[in-house]
Structures are given as structure tokens and as C-alpha cells.
Write a protein that holds these residues in place. Structure first.
Motif, PDB file in Angstrom:
ATOM      1  N   SER A 185       0.830  -1.206   0.000  1.00 28.65           N
ATOM      2  CA  SER A 185       0.000   0.000   0.000  1.00 28.65           C
ATOM      3  C   SER A 185       0.862   1.252   0.000  1.00 28.65           C
ATOM      4  CB  SER A 185      -0.905   0.039   1.239  1.00 28.65           C
ATOM      5  OG  SER A 185      -1.748  -1.075   1.307  1.00 28.65           O
ATOM      6  N   ILE A 187       0.053   5.117   1.132  1.00 28.50           N
ATOM      7  CA  ILE A 187      -0.957   5.934   1.825  1.00 28.50           C
ATOM      8  C   ILE A 187      -0.460   7.366   1.899  1.00 28.50           C
ATOM      9  CG2 ILE A 187      -2.275   6.243   3.945  1.00 28.50           C
ATOM     10  CD1 ILE A 187      -0.667   2.946   3.575  1.00 28.50           C
ATOM     11  N   GLU A 195      -7.143  10.821   4.103  1.00 26.59           N
ATOM     12  CA  GLU A 195      -6.034  10.163   3.441  1.00 26.59           C
ATOM     13  C   GLU A 195      -6.548   9.322   2.285  1.00 26.59           C
ATOM     14  OE1 GLU A 195      -4.138   7.815   6.496  1.00 26.59           O
ATOM     15  OE2 GLU A 195      -5.312   6.025   5.989  1.00 26.59           O
ATOM     16  N   ARG A 197      -5.420   5.970  -0.213  1.00 28.61           N
ATOM     17  CA  ARG A 197      -4.497   4.841  -0.259  1.00 28.61           C
ATOM     18  C   ARG A 197      -4.748   4.012  -1.513  1.00 28.61           C
ATOM     19  NH1 ARG A 197      -8.335   2.870   3.580  1.00 28.61           N
ATOM     20  NH2 ARG A 197      -9.316   0.930   2.868  1.00 28.61           N
TER      21      ARG A 197
END
Length: 227
Positions: A185, A187, A195, A197
Motif C-alpha cells: 500500500s 498511503i 487520506e 491509499r
């Protein structure tokens, strides 16, 4: 210690716990897919997800998280709710622990898909973690299953981080073969409480056989707000 002294200590502890305030937090997310342990839970369709958590000063917490779902063959499930009771806290200056019991609930299925799992996650310096989870009724299949995941987190900047994890699900041979999956991931915080991701998922052939059409290589993108 005598019974009177012990009762006094217990009373003082209860008062101390009662005086501690609970902290309530929550999340709201829009995702391109809902992928759980390498398998899509929405048939590769979008998911709307929300959760709320109340944490006591002692470390005890309760949370409820939900998402839309869509399974093949159709089981009648349109939503999933995860009800969690647990404790989290610091074990040592660099180590923390989260231990909980999770009840997976699928309204509309007559409780046929509901099941419970016990889990513990140890984290080192917020940079690496090891999770172990076990259920006597894994995936509501009537057989035991144990899940293990190891992961690492790397900060690239104040706003951006990488997370990588490897997981293995050991299932009873009467239910399904064991399978493995990995995920990576990126992010990025776009605002103090927001946020985005992007997560790449990949599974082995055993997962593809267990979850035909929903396991394999997948990309998941999500926007999440915290409050």
C-alpha cells in the motif's frame, strides 16, 4: 491480604476505571473494492464503509465497522458488520499489543454466515507488526482456521508512507487448502483528517480455487476520513 483489604483495592480500581473518560473516534471510507485477506468481498465493485470505536482509558475498547458486500454464489448478504471487543496498550517502550474478539455479522442470512475470531497483534515501534488470529468456525465453514500476518511500515515523508504485508491462512483440509497473499500500500494524507491509499493485492492458486473470480491480483483505491 485480608478480604476487607482486597475488597477495598477492588473498589478503588473500579472507581479509577470509572473516572477514566472514553475516547470516541470513527472512520468513513469510499473504496473501489473491499478486499479482505486477498479476496474481494464485493465482487470487485465499490464499497462504502464506516466505523466507530469507543476506547476507555484502561485500554479496553469496543468498535463496530460496516461495509456493503456481494458474494457469489448469492448468499443473501448485502452488508457486513464487524463487532469488536478488545484491549490495546503498551507492553514496553517499543512494543504494543492489541488483543480482541471479533464477531462477523451478515444480516439477511439467518446467521448462517456469522462467525467469531480471536486475534492478537504485536507492534514494534509502529513500524512492524505480527498478527495471529484463530477461529473454531473459520469463514463460518464449521472447521478451525488460523491466520497469520507479518507487516512493515515505512515513512517516506510526513504525509506519505508505505505498508507491506504477507499473510497465510491455515484452514482445515476438510474445508479448503491453506492459502497465501501479499499486499503493498501507498498511503498519503491529503488533509489532517483525510487520506487516500492505493493497495495492490496478490494471492496464490489455492486462494483462487477457494474464492474463484475474487482472488488473484487486485488493485484497491480508497479515500478515508477520520473523525
Amino acid at each position: 491480604m485480608g478480604s476487607v483489604g482486597m475488597a477495598g483495592v477492588m473498589a478503588m480500581n473500579l472507581v479509577a476505571v470509572g473516572d477514566a473518560k472514553a475516547d470516541v473516534t470513527g472512520t468513513l471510507a469510499l473504496a473501489s473494492d473491499y478486499i479482505w485477506r486477498g479476496s474481494s468481498q464485493t465482487g470487485e465493485e465499490a464499497a462504502v464503509q464506516a466505523g466507530v470505536r469507543a476506547t476507555h482509558g484502561s485500554g479496553l475498547y469496543a468498535s463496530l465497522w460496516g461495509s456493503n458486500v456481494s458474494f457469489e454464489p448469492d448468499s443473501g448478504a448485502r452488508s457486513e458488520f464487524d463487532a469488536v471487543l478488545g484491549w490495546s496498550g503498551e507492553l514496553a517502550p517499543d512494543w504494543s499489543l492489541d488483543a480482541n474478539a471479533t464477531r462477523y455479522l451478515y444480516p439477511g442470512t439467518g446467521r448462517a454466515l456469522d462467525w467469531t475470531e480471536l486475534s492478537a497483534t504485536a507492534t514494534f515501534k509502529q513500524r512492524a507488526w505480527l498478527q495471529l488470529a484463530h477461529s473454531r468456525d473459520a469463514l463460518a465453514g464449521g472447521h478451525p482456521g488460523t491466520y497469520a500476518q507479518i507487516g512493515m511500515r515505512l515513512s517516506l515523508s510526513d504525509a506519505t508512507r508505505l505498508e507491506a504485508a504477507y499473510g497465510q491462512y491455515r484452514l482445515a483440509s476438510a474445508q479448503a487448502p491453506d492459502y497465501q497473499h501479499v499486499q503493498l500500500s501507498v498511503i498519503h494524507a491529503i488533509a489532517p483528517r483525510w487520506e487516500v491509499r492505493a493497495t495492490g493485492h496478490a494471492t496464490d492458486n489455492a486462494a483462487r480455487q477457494l474464492f474463484p473470480g475474487n482472488a488473484g491480483t487486485r488493485l484497491e483505491v480508497a479515500l478515508q476520513a477520520s473523525f
